[in-house]
Enzyme design. Sequence first.
Site, mmCIF file in Angstrom:
data_model
loop_
_atom_site.group_PDB
_atom_site.id
_atom_site.type_symbol
_atom_site.label_atom_id
_atom_site.label_comp_id
_atom_site.label_asym_id
_atom_site.label_seq_id
_atom_site.Cartn_x
_atom_site.Cartn_y
_atom_site.Cartn_z
ATOM 1 N N LEU A 17 0.816 -1.207 0.000
ATOM 2 C CA LEU A 17 0.000 0.000 0.000
ATOM 3 C C LEU A 17 0.852 1.260 0.000
ATOM 4 C CD1 LEU A 17 -2.744 -1.106 2.538
ATOM 5 C CD2 LEU A 17 -3.188 -0.353 0.192
ATOM 6 N N ASP A 36 11.029 3.701 4.495
ATOM 7 C CA ASP A 36 10.880 2.261 4.686
ATOM 8 C C ASP A 36 12.170 1.702 5.276
ATOM 9 O OD1 ASP A 36 8.713 0.087 3.440
ATOM 10 O OD2 ASP A 36 10.685 -0.760 3.869
ATOM 11 N N ASP A 72 13.655 4.982 11.461
ATOM 12 C CA ASP A 72 12.719 4.191 12.254
ATOM 13 C C ASP A 72 11.690 5.143 12.854
ATOM 14 O OD1 ASP A 72 11.330 2.602 14.023
ATOM 15 O OD2 ASP A 72 13.098 1.760 14.996
ATOM 16 N N ASN A 99 1.729 4.770 7.463
ATOM 17 C CA ASN A 99 1.345 3.488 6.866
ATOM 18 C C ASN A 99 2.202 2.320 7.350
ATOM 19 O OD1 ASN A 99 0.136 1.784 4.506
ATOM 20 N ND2 ASN A 99 2.345 1.712 4.128
ATOM 21 N N TYR A 170 -2.498 -6.616 16.818
ATOM 22 C CA TYR A 170 -2.737 -5.770 15.638
ATOM 23 C C TYR A 170 -4.066 -5.022 15.756
ATOM 24 C CZ TYR A 170 -3.447 -4.794 10.613
ATOM 25 O OH TYR A 170 -3.685 -4.193 9.392
ATOM 26 N N LYS A 174 -4.509 -0.995 15.886
ATOM 27 C CA LYS A 174 -5.266 -0.302 14.845
ATOM 28 C C LYS A 174 -6.481 0.435 15.424
ATOM 29 C CE LYS A 174 -2.898 -1.202 11.124
ATOM 30 N NZ LYS A 174 -2.159 -0.109 10.456
ATOM 31 N N THR A 204 -1.425 -7.468 -0.060
ATOM 32 C CA THR A 204 -0.069 -6.990 0.179
ATOM 33 C C THR A 204 0.742 -8.117 0.807
ATOM 34 O OG1 THR A 204 -0.444 -6.200 2.439
ATOM 35 C CG2 THR A 204 -1.026 -4.689 0.649
#
Length: 302
Positions: A17, A36, A72, A99, A170, A174, A204
Amino acid sequence: MICKDRVVIVTGAGRGLGRAHALEFARQGAKVVVNDLGVARDGTGEAASGPAQDVVAEIGKLGGQAVASPHDVATEDGAQALVALAVETFGGLDVLVNNAGFLRDRMLVNLSEDEWDAVVRVHLKGHFLPLKHAGLHWRARSKAGDPVDARVINTSSGAGLLGSVGQGNYSAAKAGIVGLTLVASAELARYGVTVNAIAPAARTRMTEEVFAQTMARPAEGEFDAMAPENVSPLVVWLGSTGSRGVTGRVFEAEGGRICVMDAFRHGPSTDKGARWDPSEIGEAVTALLARALAPEPVYGAS
């Protein structure tokens, strides 16, 4: 070119994404900081600049401008340096797309403390710190009399909105991102900043195993509803000046579908006007639930 000359940071932009977002922002005229760490799907392994550099090269082939960031984002120094890189390279910052993330899925009774901490760190702390330092930049500009028309797009998930079996860490992270989005939209509005979140569904590196089991890839020439590129138009529009006034919202995005999610809101209530006796609560709650909407099922629940 709805984001022409806007400076955009996309974290976790080396693949999936994030890569799709970075490329679409570039197509729409933005200058992009491609962040990244280049680690594995579960966050392990040595940091590598390759994925970010590859996306920068792709943007260059499109005729756009981009720079790679190896920082980071879940560290104070990394987040601060990320924002500084955008300002020093392109002269400012207009859009932050949070993201970055990874998975370490386990049932709750098998989930280790380290697996909990690692996922909450990269998702939730990794949203907070870039948001904090971008907010400091925009506050300083606003106080100096420099008009700000900035955007933050956070990445939540259906797992954070509805829950997901085997993803307690997770899902919690989120869900926390949604709360952070609501607070930030209220606090940063005075500086000219809008803050929204998306809950995307796409194929992904993080989801390919699930989709491989449940959904076949489309035939050549057919619309691939699970392609990550389908989510990016909404993200890019939210990053544009055209989205001014849209803030504190959560959008689901999947294929050609966009859905505004209704978050927690006051439902049926009752007020006795005095303290309840525990023996009265069962009847009162039963009556309230009869008037309330049933919750949507948790992903993966039988």
